[in-house]
Design a protein around this motif. Structure first.
Motif, short mmCIF file in Angstrom:
data_model
loop_
_atom_site.label_atom_id
_atom_site.label_comp_id
_atom_site.label_asym_id
_atom_site.label_seq_id
_atom_site.Cartn_x
_atom_site.Cartn_y
_atom_site.Cartn_z
N VAL A 180 0.84 -1.20 0.00
CA VAL A 180 0.00 0.00 0.00
C VAL A 180 0.88 1.24 0.00
O VAL A 180 0.65 2.20 -0.76
N SER B 148 2.23 1.82 -3.40
CA SER B 148 1.25 2.39 -4.30
C SER B 148 1.06 3.88 -4.02
O SER B 148 0.94 4.69 -4.94
N ARG B 149 1.09 4.25 -2.74
CA ARG B 149 0.94 5.66 -2.38
C ARG B 149 2.13 6.45 -2.92
O ARG B 149 1.97 7.55 -3.44
N VAL C 264 -5.91 4.03 -4.52
CA VAL C 264 -5.26 3.20 -3.50
C VAL C 264 -6.33 2.51 -2.66
O VAL C 264 -6.26 1.31 -2.40
N HIS D 65 -6.36 -1.44 -3.36
CA HIS D 65 -5.55 -2.16 -2.39
C HIS D 65 -6.22 -2.34 -1.04
O HIS D 65 -6.04 -3.35 -0.38
#
Lengths: 304, 313
Positions: free
Chosen positions: A186, A189-190, A199, A203
């Motif tokens: 996560v 992805s951020r 996000v 996720h």
């Protein structure tokens, strides 16, 4: 069930049937029993009106309070209406509003939980204080007051029970989000600059779906009980609507001569609640076989 | 000590929130209580003059926040206002109806514990035998049973057929039996499952094995060593279940036509008797928050692993 379907690659039935969660469920006889009961009731709610031999509201005053017979397998009520027919029509109403209430609770709860967990800070603080206040009051009493003040009707019943019952979803989702935020995938992805919304959707949501589905299944039984209870008090469906709690409520004036008028809807409610409880227990064990702490908490979920 | 103070402080804040919530709900919903109440009282549509008088007398013309502040100020001094229907002081009404509800709730908890403790222990000790399965099935049924139906089943069986118990009303011990069983069953189901799982967990703890290895009989191990720890979450659950008990009491009181807080609340809700609704919800909120607080503190007292004075949370 959407989570199960999504994971069961391409949604083919065979693949779905072989999904680990479903396989674990199939090995659990009480969960299978619960699933069968729930599926049967859902089917009856859909096709009930086709099966039903009579008009649910047709009165035959010369044929009142007749005991079970071949023509009327569950007897007739104080207005000569066929009880079996009314139960079949009632399945749609009683189970329909329970599903609706649970869906609204889930939607509000997941939204609040996601926002609180993801935003943190004063937003989180404020939302969680609201949750505390709602939890500091017996939900059913609050729902009774809300439904009563808004005025007795099915819509207000749904509103009242939805408004008082979303807090547990919010708590579960929030704590999952807080935990997930720190996970590498996560965070990665951020860091790539993915928008917040993506996000969350890509996720975070898929990973909180499991516990939320379990909670919703276990919650459903409690919602059926609460909705029938409030209808019994006169705050939900109004006569002549064949809602099960309402039917039981009008039947109570004939306890002596026609006990089937309370027993038939009573039994129907027990079946619905029992089915969802069995399925919910099974789902919880299937999704998280090692979770033993929840065993105490589950019961809190099913009765509020 | 600081922990206790902090818990009391946060409980007070929550309680304040509860009063804002219920007051807001009651007074911000559309519909004029003055008209409803006067129409009910006089049996016809009230004229404008009476409506104006009533609104002025009850302070209904003030903005809602002002009304709330007035109500809160009065409530803190022990004045909860008067019923719209001239049935007197709200506080008097609460005091008159409270004993029956306390009696019912207390008796139900007794019924629940009397069923759940033996059933849960036997279930755990004879784990995965028919007796365990039977107990689990019965608990699940108890959980799934709407208490209004159970109430009528008991009325049909115990009062109408057998004629042993009075059907409706309150006052004597005989009046209490059927309602207490009705309300206690759901809680018994919850507690049985909890006693079972909690005891099973405790029986696997090393110190219990140690007791076994010292040659103690299994019965002694269960009773003297495991049960004490196993019952800790049960104490908490009894406290947490109070909400369910209070909610259930409303329905059970209506079923058995017992005069209590539940019947008072239901009648007030249908009559839109706002001061009474507000009074009952305040009392329920205070009780609930107080019991949760006490449960939490009791838990900390009973559990040697948690020290109150120490790290706090």
């Amino acid at each position: 069930m959407s989570v199960l379907e999504r994971r069961g690659s391409e949604g083919r039935i065979s693949a779905w049937f072989d999904h680990p969660t479903v396989r674990a469920l199939r090995r659990n006889p009480s969960a299978v029993a619960g699933a069968v009961v729930v599926a049967t009731l859902a089917l009856l709610a859909v096709v009930g009106p086709i099966l039903a031999p009579y008009d649910p509201n047709a009165q035959h005053l010369d044929n009142r309070l007749q005991g079970p017979s071949f023509a009327h397998p569950l007897g007739t009520d104080q207005l000569g209406r066929d009880v079996a027919t009314r139960l079949l029509y009632g399945a749609r109403i009683t189970l329909g509003i329970a599903v609706l209430i649970t869906a609204v609770r889930l939607t509000i709860g997941v939204a609040v939980g996601l926002v609180a967990g993801y935003c943190g800070g004063w937003v989180d603080e404020t939302l969680m204080r609201v949750v505390d206040v709602l939890l500091a009051f017996p939900g059913i009493v609050l729902a009774l007051v809300v439904a009563g003040i808004l005025g007795p009707s099915l819509t207000n019943l749904v509103l009242a029970l939805a408004v008082v019952g979303w807090t547990r979803y919010a708590r579960i989702v929030r704590s999952s989000v807080l935990e997930l935020r720190e996970r590498p995938f996560v965070a990665a992805s951020r860091l790539t600059g993915a928008p917040r919304r993506r996000v969350l959707r890509r996720h975070v949501l898929p990973n909180v779906a499991g516990p939320v589905v379990v909670l919703a299944t276990l919650d459903l039984g409690g919602v059926v009980l609460a909705a029938a209870g409030l209808s019994f008090l006169g705050l939900g469906a109004q006569p002549p609507t064949p809602e099960w709690g309402t039917m039981l409520s009008t039947g109570r004036h004939h306890l002596r001569e026609a006990s089937w008028l309370v027993n038939a809807p009573g039994l129907a409610i027990v079946l619905a609640v029992l089915g969802t409880n069995l399925l919910g227990d099974g789902l919880r064990d299937a999704l998280d076989p090692n979770d033993r702490t929840e065993r105490g908490g589950q019961t809190e979920v099913t009765r509020d | 000590m600081s922990y206790v103070l902090r818990r009391i402080a946060s409980s007070t804040v929550v309680l304040f929130g509860v009063t804002v919530l219920t007051y807001g709900l009651i007074h911000l919903t559309p519909g004029d209580p003055a008209r409803t109440v006067l129409a009910e009282r006089q049996g016809r549509q009230p004229d404008e003059e009476t409506v104006r008088e009533f609104r002025a007398e009850q302070g209904l013309d003030d903005p809602v926040p002002v009304q709330y502040a007035n109500w809160l100020g009065d409530a803190l001094r022990g004045d909860l206002g008067r019923s719209y229907y001239g049935e007197g002081d709200v506080l008097d009404l609460l005091v008159a109806h409270l004993p029956n509800t306390i009696e019912l709730a207390g008796a139900s908890v007794l019924v629940a514990v009397a069923i759940a403790l033996p059933a849960g222990v036997i279930s755990a000790v004879y784990r995965d035998t028919w007796i365990d399965y039977a107990s689990q099935i019965v608990s699940l049924l108890g959980l799934s049973m709407p208490n209004f139906w159970l109430g009528y089943l008991l009325i049909i069986g115990g009062a109408l057929r057998l004629g042993v118990f009075p059907v409706y009303g309150a006052g004597t011990l005989a009046h209490l039996v059927l309602p207490a069983i009705t309300l206690g069953t759901g809680m018994a189901a919850v507690l049985t499952r909890l006693v079972r799982s909690s005891l099973l967990e405790t029986l696997e703890e090393p110190y219990v094995d140690a007791a076994r290895s010292r040659g103690l009989a299994e019965r002694g191990v269960v009773v003297a060593h495991a049960l004490r720890t196993a019952l800790l979450p049960v104490v908490t659950m009894i406290g947490l279940q109070l909400g369910a008990v209070l909610g259930g009491a409303v329905v059970v009181e209506v079923v058995f036509q017992r005069p209590g807080l539940g019947t008072l609340l239901v009648d007030a809700v249908f009559a839109r008797d706002f001061p009474v609704i507000q009074g009952v919800t305040l009392l329920v909120g205070v009780t609930f928050v107080a019991v949760n607080l006490l449960t939490d503190l009791a838990y900390r007292r009973l559990d040697p692993r948690i020290s109150i004075g120490g790290g706090g949370a």
